[in-house]
Design an enzyme around this catalytic site. Structure first.
Site, PDB file in Angstrom:
ATOM      1  N   CYS A 132       0.794  -1.235   0.000  1.00  0.00           N
ATOM      2  CA  CYS A 132       0.000   0.000   0.000  1.00  0.00           C
ATOM      3  C   CYS A 132       0.826   1.284   0.000  1.00  0.00           C
ATOM      4  O   CYS A 132       0.813   2.025  -0.977  1.00  0.00           O
ATOM      5  CB  CYS A 132      -0.932  -0.005   1.198  1.00  0.00           C
ATOM      6  SG  CYS A 132      -2.129  -1.347   1.124  1.00  0.00           S
TER       7      CYS A 132
HETATM    8  N1  LIG Z   1      -2.886  -5.784   2.022  1.00  0.00           N
HETATM    9  C1  LIG Z   1      -3.318  -4.684   2.627  1.00  0.00           C
HETATM   10  O1  LIG Z   1      -2.950  -4.402   3.759  1.00  0.00           O
HETATM   11  C2  LIG Z   1      -4.299  -3.752   1.939  1.00  0.00           C
HETATM   12  C3  LIG Z   1      -4.934  -2.766   2.706  1.00  0.00           C
HETATM   13  C4  LIG Z   1      -5.818  -1.913   2.112  1.00  0.00           C
HETATM   14  C5  LIG Z   1      -6.053  -2.018   0.738  1.00  0.00           C
HETATM   15  N2  LIG Z   1      -5.409  -2.967  -0.011  1.00  0.00           N
HETATM   16  C6  LIG Z   1      -5.723  -3.037  -1.438  1.00  0.00           C
HETATM   17  O2  LIG Z   1      -6.578  -4.151  -1.646  1.00  0.00           O
HETATM   18  C7  LIG Z   1      -6.305  -4.765  -2.916  1.00  0.00           C
HETATM   19  C8  LIG Z   1      -5.977  -6.239  -2.718  1.00  0.00           C
HETATM   20  O3  LIG Z   1      -4.788  -6.329  -1.942  1.00  0.00           O
HETATM   21  P1  LIG Z   1      -4.351  -7.665  -1.201  1.00  0.00           P
HETATM   22  O4  LIG Z   1      -3.252  -7.287  -0.285  1.00  0.00           O
HETATM   23  O5  LIG Z   1      -5.545  -8.366  -0.658  1.00  0.00           O
HETATM   24  O6  LIG Z   1      -3.776  -8.512  -2.436  1.00  0.00           O
HETATM   25  P2  LIG Z   1      -3.392 -10.051  -2.424  1.00  0.00           P
HETATM   26  O7  LIG Z   1      -2.340 -10.216  -3.457  1.00  0.00           O
HETATM   27  O8  LIG Z   1      -3.139 -10.533  -1.044  1.00  0.00           O
HETATM   28  O9  LIG Z   1      -4.721 -10.777  -2.916  1.00  0.00           O
HETATM   29  C9  LIG Z   1      -5.257 -10.607  -4.172  1.00  0.00           C
HETATM   30  C10 LIG Z   1      -5.862 -11.930  -4.619  1.00  0.00           C
HETATM   31  O10 LIG Z   1      -6.498 -11.704  -5.880  1.00  0.00           O
HETATM   32  C11 LIG Z   1      -6.314 -12.859  -6.681  1.00  0.00           C
HETATM   33  N3  LIG Z   1      -6.545 -12.462  -8.070  1.00  0.00           N
HETATM   34  C12 LIG Z   1      -5.767 -11.715  -8.873  1.00  0.00           C
HETATM   35  N4  LIG Z   1      -6.386 -11.491 -10.044  1.00  0.00           N
HETATM   36  C13 LIG Z   1      -7.582 -12.098  -9.967  1.00  0.00           C
HETATM   37  C14 LIG Z   1      -8.674 -12.219 -10.853  1.00  0.00           C
HETATM   38  N5  LIG Z   1      -8.677 -11.637 -12.054  1.00  0.00           N
HETATM   39  N6  LIG Z   1      -9.735 -12.949 -10.462  1.00  0.00           N
HETATM   40  C15 LIG Z   1      -9.753 -13.545  -9.233  1.00  0.00           C
HETATM   41  N7  LIG Z   1      -8.752 -13.444  -8.345  1.00  0.00           N
HETATM   42  C16 LIG Z   1      -7.684 -12.728  -8.710  1.00  0.00           C
HETATM   43  C17 LIG Z   1      -4.910 -13.310  -6.344  1.00  0.00           C
HETATM   44  O11 LIG Z   1      -4.719 -14.669  -6.643  1.00  0.00           O
HETATM   45  C18 LIG Z   1      -4.854 -13.036  -4.842  1.00  0.00           C
HETATM   46  O12 LIG Z   1      -5.235 -14.149  -4.088  1.00  0.00           O
HETATM   47  C19 LIG Z   1      -5.181  -3.946  -3.526  1.00  0.00           C
HETATM   48  O13 LIG Z   1      -5.717  -2.958  -4.347  1.00  0.00           O
HETATM   49  C20 LIG Z   1      -4.526  -3.308  -2.322  1.00  0.00           C
HETATM   50  O14 LIG Z   1      -3.871  -2.095  -2.647  1.00  0.00           O
HETATM   51  C21 LIG Z   1      -4.552  -3.852   0.571  1.00  0.00           C
END
Ligand SMILES: NC(=O)c1ccc[n+]([C@@H]2O[C@H](COP(=O)([O-])OP(=O)(O)OC[C@H]3O[C@@H](n4cnc5c(N)ncnc54)[C@H](O)[C@@H]3O)[C@@H](O)[C@H]2O)c1
Length: 422
Positions: free
Chosen positions: A259
């Protein structure tokens, strides 16, 4: 009501579990087969989500996972929680959102609510998601509903979780906001509706840009204090006693995670198309991204004081996750620091209770067992201050400790150990 959640990562899994705990039927969709299998077998791979909760919800039929998007046909709402990284040229990579929306487009039906949760630049929901869904002929605000609701989850936070962290929601139309609020009421205690999807997108970017810039200021303060031989940690601790008008931020070895280092660049990228330079973001990014080099230069000086060179020195990196008490190594400054030290000829080991093995420098390193002692290392470098680290034996055995987090605060080093702070 059936809810689909696309992307079962750090954001999507806790959200799915919270909806399922509230009694909704949740189907998680992920392209990673191992995650789908884990969930269906009742196993959690996210530290903050206990496997017991997943197991119970799966057994009750409240939660399941699949990689088959056709479940969207029976879903009343879908939340998109896919990654939004940067490309190699540091531009937003929204390909995961596009791919998820392309699948939703195939199964969009009357009454369906679509909520984008992935952090992204202002305008994504209106300019990228809406036109694709509208191609189906269905009308937003009448036939289907579309909103943006940023995710604020803070992995490793013991106090704030999906349920008790207020959630901002901005719909494309007022009815879209209403529908999204009605959905999230099941899983989140406090909802904060705003007037548009773009405003909601901007809220998230403000929050993380605020952090990135203030950490950048703290990092620059550390460099200035270094020149002036002042203890930056002492300065911030004392400033923190001011009961108003000051909020403490601390320096560190650099930004990490999915992030803070990335999100502000989504905003500055968007502004480029208006011929506007986001100066605070550029400056903070510049300072923060140079911190690993600053750390390595300080380690070099500390070894030099011991008549040693980095080349050939045995260095133990304590903590490689990007922040305390998490297992996530994405964008972790430890990786840059290991790379820079290795380039200078250091022999590296790492210890991190949350990271059993680490792929770095085209090889896989395994977690060093601290029970074997640290006396053999020329320098122990604390990059991530996991609560599980017991620094007493480290102080007793190490010759030199470089502490990038002030993790040894309040602990007295014996005469045999020199502690150098960032
Ligand atoms: N990790 C954090 O602390 C956090 C906090 C706030 C916001 N975010 C935001 O949330 C979003 C997700 O982050 P995250 O950390 O959960 O990511 P992550 O990589 O942990 O999880 C994303 C998941 O999406 C899956 N994926 C990717 N493309 C896909 C598709 N087309 N169809 C289905 N599944 C798919 C991946 O396999 C993965 O399991 C990002 O935009 C991030 O910036 C993350």
């Amino acid at each position: 009501m059936q809810i689909a959640v696309i992307g079962l990562g750090y954001v999507g899994l806790p959200l799915s579990v919270e909806f399922a705990k509230a009694g909704l039927k949740v189907v998680g969709i992920d392209l990673t087969e191992s995650k789908v299998n884990d969930i269906n077998s009742g196993v959690s791979y996210v530290l903050d989500v206990p496997s017991a909760h997943v197991k119970e919800l799966v057994a009750k039929g409240q939660l399941s996972a699949t990689s088959d998007f056709s479940v969207l046909l029976q879903s009343d709402a879908v939340c998109i929680c896919v990654p939004t990284p940067l490309t190699k040229t540091m531009d937003p990579d929204i390909s995961f959102i596009v791919s998820a929306v392309t699948e939703i487009q195939k199964y969009l039906h009357k009454g369906m609510l679509v909520v984008l949760e992935s952090t992204t630049y202002p305008g994504t929901t209106d300019e990228l998601v809406l036109p694709r869904l509208a191609e189906t002929g269905l009308k937003v605000g009448e036939d289907f509903f579309l909103a943006f609701s940023p995710e604020r989850v803070d992995p490793g936070n013991q106090k704030f979780n999906t349920r008790n962290t207020p959630k901002v929601i901005g719909g494309v139309t007022p009815l879209c906001t209403e529908k999204a609020v009605a959905l999230y009421k099941h899983a989140v205690d406090t909802l904060v509706p705003v007037s548009s999807a773009s405003a909601a997108e901007m809220v998230k970017l403000l929050e993380n840009t605020f952090r990135a810039i203030n950490i950048g200021l703290a990092n620059e303060l550390a460099i200035m204090c270094d020149h002036l031989s002042i203890d930056v940690w002492e300065v911030i601790e004392a400033a923190k006693t001011k009961p108003f008008g000051f909020m403490p931020f601390f320096p560190g070895p650099g930004l990490g995670g999915h992030c803070i280092p990335i999100d502000p660049l989504y905003l500055s990228w968007k502004l480029k198309s208006y011929n506007y330079t986001a100066r605070f973001i550029e400056l903070a990014t510049n300072i923060n991204s140079k911190m690993p080099e600053h750390v390595v230069s300080k380690i070099n000086d500390a070894l030099n004081d011991d008549r040693k060179s980095v080349k050939g020195s045995k260095i133990l990196i304590m903590g490689v996750a990007y922040k305390r008490d998490v297992s996530d190594v994405r964008e972790s400054p430890a990786l840059d620091i290991i790379g820079l030290l290795h380039k200078r000829g250091a022999i590296i080991d790492y210890a991190d209770p949350y990271v059993p093995s680490l792929h770095v420098l085209n090889q896989t390193l395994s977690n060093y067992d601290l029970a074997k002692g640290v006396g053999q290392f020329d320098c122990v470098v604390v990059i991530t201050d996991h609560a599980a680290f017991d620094f007493k034996p480290i102080l007793a055995q190490a010759k030199l400790i470089f502490d990038a987090r002030n993790a040894l605060k309040g602990q007295k080093a014996p005469a045999t150990c020199r502690v150098v702070k960032l």
